[in-house]
Design a protein around this motif. Structure first.
Motif, PDB file in Angstrom:
ATOM      1  N   ALA A  95       0.781  -1.301  -0.069  1.00 47.81           N
ATOM      2  CA  ALA A  95      -0.088   0.048   0.014  1.00 47.81           C
ATOM      3  C   ALA A  95       0.738   1.239   0.069  1.00 47.81           C
ATOM      4  CB  ALA A  95      -1.001  -0.018   1.125  1.00 47.81           C
ATOM      5  N   THR A  96       1.983   1.188   0.824  1.00 47.48           N
ATOM      6  CA  THR A  96       3.065   2.014   0.805  1.00 47.48           C
ATOM      7  C   THR A  96       3.569   2.502  -0.556  1.00 47.48           C
ATOM      8  OG1 THR A  96       3.061   1.828   3.165  1.00 47.48           O
ATOM      9  CG2 THR A  96       4.779   3.445   1.989  1.00 47.48           C
ATOM     10  N   THR A  97       4.158   1.558  -1.075  1.00 45.99           N
ATOM     11  CA  THR A  97       4.488   1.600  -2.391  1.00 45.99           C
ATOM     12  C   THR A  97       3.728   2.078  -3.551  1.00 45.99           C
ATOM     13  OG1 THR A  97       6.335  -0.074  -1.698  1.00 45.99           O
ATOM     14  CG2 THR A  97       6.114   0.286  -4.227  1.00 45.99           C
ATOM     15  N   GLY A  98       2.445   1.507  -3.428  1.00 46.32           N
ATOM     16  CA  GLY A  98       1.471   2.188  -4.515  1.00 46.32           C
ATOM     17  C   GLY A  98       0.985   3.334  -4.360  1.00 46.32           C
ATOM     18  N   PHE A  99       0.945   3.884  -3.082  1.00 49.21           N
ATOM     19  CA  PHE A  99       0.641   5.548  -2.799  1.00 49.21           C
ATOM     20  C   PHE A  99       1.822   6.291  -3.175  1.00 49.21           C
ATOM     21  CE2 PHE A  99       0.273   9.336  -0.322  1.00 49.21           C
ATOM     22  CZ  PHE A  99      -1.007   9.911  -1.107  1.00 49.21           C
ATOM     23  N   THR A 100       3.122   5.947  -2.974  1.00 53.35           N
ATOM     24  CA  THR A 100       4.318   6.619  -3.281  1.00 53.35           C
ATOM     25  C   THR A 100       4.328   6.637  -4.828  1.00 53.35           C
ATOM     26  OG1 THR A 100       5.348   5.909  -1.161  1.00 53.35           O
ATOM     27  CG2 THR A 100       6.662   6.668  -3.155  1.00 53.35           C
ATOM     28  N   LEU A 101       4.174   5.721  -5.371  1.00 57.52           N
ATOM     29  CA  LEU A 101       4.312   5.627  -7.023  1.00 57.52           C
ATOM     30  C   LEU A 101       2.904   6.692  -7.494  1.00 57.52           C
ATOM     31  CD1 LEU A 101       4.907   2.002  -7.689  1.00 57.52           C
ATOM     32  CD2 LEU A 101       6.375   3.753  -7.860  1.00 57.52           C
ATOM     33  N   LEU A 102       1.989   6.610  -7.087  1.00 55.40           N
ATOM     34  CA  LEU A 102       0.949   7.418  -7.408  1.00 55.40           C
ATOM     35  C   LEU A 102       1.351   8.944  -7.420  1.00 55.40           C
ATOM     36  CD1 LEU A 102      -2.470   5.737  -6.205  1.00 55.40           C
ATOM     37  CD2 LEU A 102      -1.704   5.999  -8.403  1.00 55.40           C
ATOM     38  N   GLU A 107       3.806  13.944  -9.786  1.00 57.61           N
ATOM     39  CA  GLU A 107       4.972  15.161  -9.834  1.00 57.61           C
ATOM     40  C   GLU A 107       5.719  14.866 -11.156  1.00 57.61           C
ATOM     41  OE1 GLU A 107       5.757  17.347  -7.730  1.00 57.61           O
ATOM     42  OE2 GLU A 107       4.027  16.740  -6.250  1.00 57.61           O
ATOM     43  N   ASP A 108       5.886  13.641 -11.694  1.00 58.49           N
ATOM     44  CA  ASP A 108       6.710  13.415 -12.775  1.00 58.49           C
ATOM     45  C   ASP A 108       5.849  14.177 -14.099  1.00 58.49           C
ATOM     46  OD1 ASP A 108       8.723  12.387 -11.557  1.00 58.49           O
ATOM     47  OD2 ASP A 108       8.029  10.387 -12.133  1.00 58.49           O
ATOM     48  N   LYS A 109       4.536  13.922 -13.966  1.00 61.26           N
ATOM     49  CA  LYS A 109       3.801  14.549 -15.252  1.00 61.26           C
ATOM     50  C   LYS A 109       3.755  16.137 -15.283  1.00 61.26           C
ATOM     51  CE  LYS A 109      -0.807  14.354 -17.374  1.00 61.26           C
ATOM     52  NZ  LYS A 109      -1.926  13.603 -17.305  1.00 61.26           N
ATOM     53  N   PHE A 110       3.670  16.543 -14.250  1.00 60.95           N
ATOM     54  CA  PHE A 110       3.744  18.070 -13.860  1.00 60.95           C
ATOM     55  C   PHE A 110       5.106  18.538 -14.228  1.00 60.95           C
ATOM     56  CE2 PHE A 110      -0.589  17.699 -12.562  1.00 60.95           C
ATOM     57  CZ  PHE A 110      -1.237  18.743 -12.773  1.00 60.95           C
ATOM     58  N   GLN A 111       6.032  17.939 -13.895  1.00 61.63           N
ATOM     59  CA  GLN A 111       7.476  18.375 -14.168  1.00 61.63           C
ATOM     60  C   GLN A 111       7.613  18.237 -15.611  1.00 61.63           C
ATOM     61  OE1 GLN A 111      10.463  16.004 -12.083  1.00 61.63           O
ATOM     62  NE2 GLN A 111      12.217  17.251 -12.703  1.00 61.63           N
ATOM     63  N   ASN A 112       7.146  17.158 -16.208  1.00 61.03           N
ATOM     64  CA  ASN A 112       7.556  17.102 -17.725  1.00 61.03           C
ATOM     65  C   ASN A 112       6.851  18.217 -18.514  1.00 61.03           C
ATOM     66  OD1 ASN A 112       9.151  15.171 -17.336  1.00 61.03           O
ATOM     67  ND2 ASN A 112       7.550  13.456 -17.577  1.00 61.03           N
ATOM     68  N   ASN A 113       5.632  18.824 -17.896  1.00 54.02           N
ATOM     69  CA  ASN A 113       4.876  19.736 -18.579  1.00 54.02           C
ATOM     70  C   ASN A 113       4.741  20.981 -17.900  1.00 54.02           C
ATOM     71  OD1 ASN A 113       3.209  17.647 -20.647  1.00 54.02           O
ATOM     72  ND2 ASN A 113       3.282  16.685 -18.787  1.00 54.02           N
ATOM     73  N   LYS A 135      -4.421  21.220  -9.689  1.00 55.16           N
ATOM     74  CA  LYS A 135      -4.419  20.387 -10.863  1.00 55.16           C
ATOM     75  C   LYS A 135      -3.734  19.157 -10.473  1.00 55.16           C
ATOM     76  CE  LYS A 135      -4.918  23.171 -15.028  1.00 55.16           C
ATOM     77  NZ  LYS A 135      -4.535  23.640 -16.194  1.00 55.16           N
ATOM     78  N   LYS A 136      -2.592  19.237  -9.750  1.00 50.66           N
ATOM     79  CA  LYS A 136      -1.751  18.091  -9.141  1.00 50.66           C
ATOM     80  C   LYS A 136      -2.878  17.336  -8.080  1.00 50.66           C
ATOM     81  CE  LYS A 136       2.810  19.690  -9.132  1.00 50.66           C
ATOM     82  NZ  LYS A 136       3.888  19.856  -8.128  1.00 50.66           N
ATOM     83  N   SER A 137      -3.692  18.003  -7.247  1.00 51.20           N
ATOM     84  CA  SER A 137      -4.699  17.311  -6.373  1.00 51.20           C
ATOM     85  C   SER A 137      -5.653  16.570  -7.011  1.00 51.20           C
ATOM     86  CB  SER A 137      -5.244  18.273  -5.399  1.00 51.20           C
ATOM     87  OG  SER A 137      -6.221  17.996  -4.618  1.00 51.20           O
TER      88      SER A 137
END
Length: 224
Positions: A95-102, A107-113, A135-137
């Motif tokens: 669960a912790t790993t899944g939420f961290t990846l979410l 963050e990666d999507k907004f950093q790339n855009n 938009k991140k939220s």
């Protein structure tokens, strides 16, 4: 129909897991099993390298060779409460790993855009940051809803493929699935158009070369 008809034997599980790993691992796959908590629990309790999995496999082989069926008696006598604690630790790690990846995916999507106009709607720096945070939220909430829907269906029905299908439908309806499909189609169409435009001049060039060669042959024949 007896109560044991739907129970899978240890031998069937062993053969299934063995075949999965023998077929897929040579092509770069992670070690597979019919559960999801094995590697997660090992990582949570300190395993960090492939040698830990190798050590576990060798230990199981030695246990099977030297103890055989007598090892099953020891495993069956293992306290259920200890297994429950280990399962809870593995679930918490997943669960912790899944939420961290979410969160990281957002963050990666907004950093790339970050230079896109869609993310810079405010006139001041405060408005821009507030708009990006909003938009991140929203994107994180969409991802969490998709993940939770998938998990609930899998747990309720006990069918992984039903959960995956439910998550995909949720992503299409509630997430950005439809927009991503449209974007993929436009990119694919644009790529095919570009390739056809690149091929056409090449074909014209080949046709011109053929015409020039034919004319030179005719001229040579006339000269002779």
């Amino acid at each position: 129909m007896s109560s044991n008809d739907a129970v899978i034997s240890r031998k069937e599980v062993s053969i299934s897991v063995g075949l999965m790993n023998l077929l897929f691992c040579p092509f770069g796959s992670m070690p597979n099993c019919h559960g999801a908590g094995g590697l997660a629990g090992q990582h949570r309790l300190g395993a960090r390298h492939g040698a830990s999995v190798l050590f576990l496999g060798v230990g199981k082989i030695l246990l099977a060779i030297f103890f055989g069926k007598s090892a099953l008696t020891l495993l069956d006598a293992f306290p259920t409460s200890v297994l429950g604690v280990m399962l809870a630790i593995a679930g918490q790690e997943l669960a912790t790993t899944g939420f961290t990846l979410l969160v990281r995916s957002v963050e990666d999507k907004f950093q790339n855009n970050e230079d896109d106009e869609d993310f810079n709607l405010g006139e001041t720096d405060e408005e821009i940051l507030a708009d990006i945070a909003k938009k991140k939220s929203l994107l994180l909430r969409q991802n969490v809803v998709v993940a939770v829907t998938t998990a609930i269906v899998i747990i309720a029905l006990g069918k992984t493929h039903y959960g995956a299908l439910s998550g995909w439908i949720t992503h299409l309806i509630y997430g950005d699935g439809i927009r991503e499909i449209k974007l993929w189609y436009r990119v694919r169409e644009s790529t095919s158009t570009t390739m056809s435009e690149d091929i056409t001049p090449t074909n014209n060039h080949l046709e011109n070369n053929v015409d020039d060669t034919y004319e030179s042959i005719q001229n040579d024949n006339e000269y002779k």
